[in-house]
Design a protein around this motif. Structure first.
Motif, PDB file in Angstrom:
ATOM      1  N   ALA A   1     -30.160  78.531  12.341  1.00 18.15           N
ATOM      2  CA  ALA A   1     -31.529  78.130  12.011  1.00 18.15           C
ATOM      3  C   ALA A   1     -31.619  77.620  10.574  1.00 18.15           C
ATOM      4  N   THR A   2     -30.899  78.237   9.670  1.00 17.91           N
ATOM      5  CA  THR A   2     -30.905  77.809   8.269  1.00 17.91           C
ATOM      6  C   THR A   2     -30.285  76.423   8.124  1.00 17.91           C
ATOM      7  N   PHE A   3     -29.204  76.169   8.844  1.00 20.49           N
ATOM      8  CA  PHE A   3     -28.592  74.839   8.794  1.00 20.49           C
ATOM      9  C   PHE A   3     -29.532  73.772   9.348  1.00 20.49           C
TER      10      PHE A   3
ATOM     11  N   ALA B   1     -39.803  83.538  13.857  1.00 20.38           N
ATOM     12  CA  ALA B   1     -39.350  82.654  12.783  1.00 20.38           C
ATOM     13  C   ALA B   1     -37.972  83.089  12.295  1.00 20.38           C
ATOM     14  N   TYR B   2     -37.069  82.116  12.186  1.00 16.44           N
ATOM     15  CA  TYR B   2     -35.718  82.407  11.710  1.00 16.44           C
ATOM     16  C   TYR B   2     -35.411  81.776  10.359  1.00 16.44           C
ATOM     17  N   ALA B   3     -36.109  80.665  10.028  1.00 17.27           N
ATOM     18  CA  ALA B   3     -35.861  80.017   8.741  1.00 17.27           C
ATOM     19  C   ALA B   3     -37.114  79.264   8.309  1.00 17.27           C
ATOM     20  N   GLN B   4     -37.381  79.302   7.008  1.00 15.29           N
ATOM     21  CA  GLN B   4     -38.494  78.552   6.422  1.00 15.29           C
ATOM     22  C   GLN B   4     -38.014  77.969   5.100  1.00 15.29           C
ATOM     23  N   MET B   5     -38.294  76.688   4.907  1.00 14.20           N
ATOM     24  CA  MET B   5     -37.914  76.040   3.652  1.00 14.20           C
ATOM     25  C   MET B   5     -39.052  75.158   3.180  1.00 14.20           C
ATOM     26  N   GLU B   6     -39.087  74.935   1.875  1.00 11.91           N
ATOM     27  CA  GLU B   6     -40.131  74.115   1.264  1.00 11.91           C
ATOM     28  C   GLU B   6     -39.507  73.304   0.145  1.00 11.91           C
ATOM     29  N   THR B   7     -39.994  72.085  -0.028  1.00  6.44           N
ATOM     30  CA  THR B   7     -39.520  71.234  -1.114  1.00  6.44           C
ATOM     31  C   THR B   7     -40.677  70.396  -1.645  1.00  6.44           C
ATOM     32  N   ARG B   8     -40.522  69.886  -2.833  1.00  2.47           N
ATOM     33  CA  ARG B   8     -41.509  68.983  -3.432  1.00  2.47           C
ATOM     34  C   ARG B   8     -40.968  67.564  -3.308  1.00  2.47           C
TER      35      ARG B   8
ATOM     36  N   VAL C   1     -38.472  73.185  15.747  1.00  3.49           N
ATOM     37  CA  VAL C   1     -38.526  72.814  14.339  1.00  3.49           C
ATOM     38  C   VAL C   1     -39.871  72.160  14.064  1.00  3.49           C
ATOM     39  N   GLU C   2     -40.608  72.699  13.100  1.00  2.01           N
ATOM     40  CA  GLU C   2     -41.903  72.151  12.711  1.00  2.01           C
ATOM     41  C   GLU C   2     -41.835  71.732  11.249  1.00  2.01           C
ATOM     42  N   SER C   3     -41.926  70.429  11.024  1.00  2.41           N
ATOM     43  CA  SER C   3     -41.933  69.893   9.661  1.00  2.41           C
ATOM     44  C   SER C   3     -43.323  69.385   9.343  1.00  2.41           C
ATOM     45  N   ASN C   4     -43.669  69.402   8.065  1.00  2.00           N
ATOM     46  CA  ASN C   4     -44.982  68.935   7.655  1.00  2.00           C
ATOM     47  C   ASN C   4     -44.909  68.443   6.212  1.00  2.00           C
TER      48      ASN C   4
ATOM     49  N   THR D   1     -45.833  68.275  -0.792  1.00  2.00           N
ATOM     50  CA  THR D   1     -45.065  69.450  -0.396  1.00  2.00           C
ATOM     51  C   THR D   1     -44.543  69.220   1.020  1.00  2.00           C
ATOM     52  N   GLY D   2     -43.248  69.379   1.183  1.00  2.00           N
ATOM     53  CA  GLY D   2     -42.639  69.280   2.506  1.00  2.00           C
ATOM     54  C   GLY D   2     -42.205  70.667   2.954  1.00  2.00           C
ATOM     55  N   THR D   3     -42.619  71.052   4.147  1.00  2.00           N
ATOM     56  CA  THR D   3     -42.251  72.367   4.666  1.00  2.00           C
ATOM     57  C   THR D   3     -41.548  72.214   6.012  1.00  2.00           C
TER      58      THR D   3
END
Length: 141
Positions: free
Chosen positions: A58-60, A123-130, A98-101, A112-114
């Protein structure tokens, strides 16, 4: 002769050359307890390995999606990126949803990208970036 026979039988019975049934049963019981304990350790280790594999996968997937969002921010406008994300969100990857936003708060200059990766509601993985969309027009929320 009877007393001679009794004497020799007592001598023969008093010499222990083997194990009794009770001793054998006790040793089997102790051995089975030890083996059962070790088997429970192996079973728990296998379960932990399976959970770790699932979280790693999930992280990959989340990392791949974050990299995709970063690529979109360099090559596409916000509107185009949102359309591409919608088509990506409709697909499942290796059984994961996979849900991206992409969104922007009114007081910030960066988007913000999540990314959320889940399986069967967990939920197994959550990431966020600018992200900075240099070619993008402002989107109002």
């Amino acid at each position: 002769m009877k007393s001679w026979y009794k004497k020799h039988v007592k001598d023969l019975l008093s010499e222990e050359k083997g194990m009794t049934l009770v001793e054998i049963l006790a040793s089997i019981l102790i051995l089975s307890l030890v083996v059962t304990t070790f088997l429970s350790f192996f079973i728990q280790a296998a379960k932990t390995n399976n959970q770790t594999d699932t979280v790693n996968e999930a992280t990959f997937i989340a990392q791949e999606s974050i990299e995709l969002l970063t690529y979109y921010s360099k090559t596409k406008s916000v509107e185009e990126a949102l359309k591409m994300i919608e088509t990506e969100n409709a697909k499942e990857k290796s059984g994961f949803k996979v849900e991206s936003n992409i969104f922007k708060k009114s007081d910030e200059t960066l988007y913000t990208g999540t990314v959320n990766v889940s399986k069967e509601g967990k939920a197994y993985a959550q990431m966020e970036t600018r992200l900075s969309f240099e070619t993008a027009k402002e989107i109002k929320y």
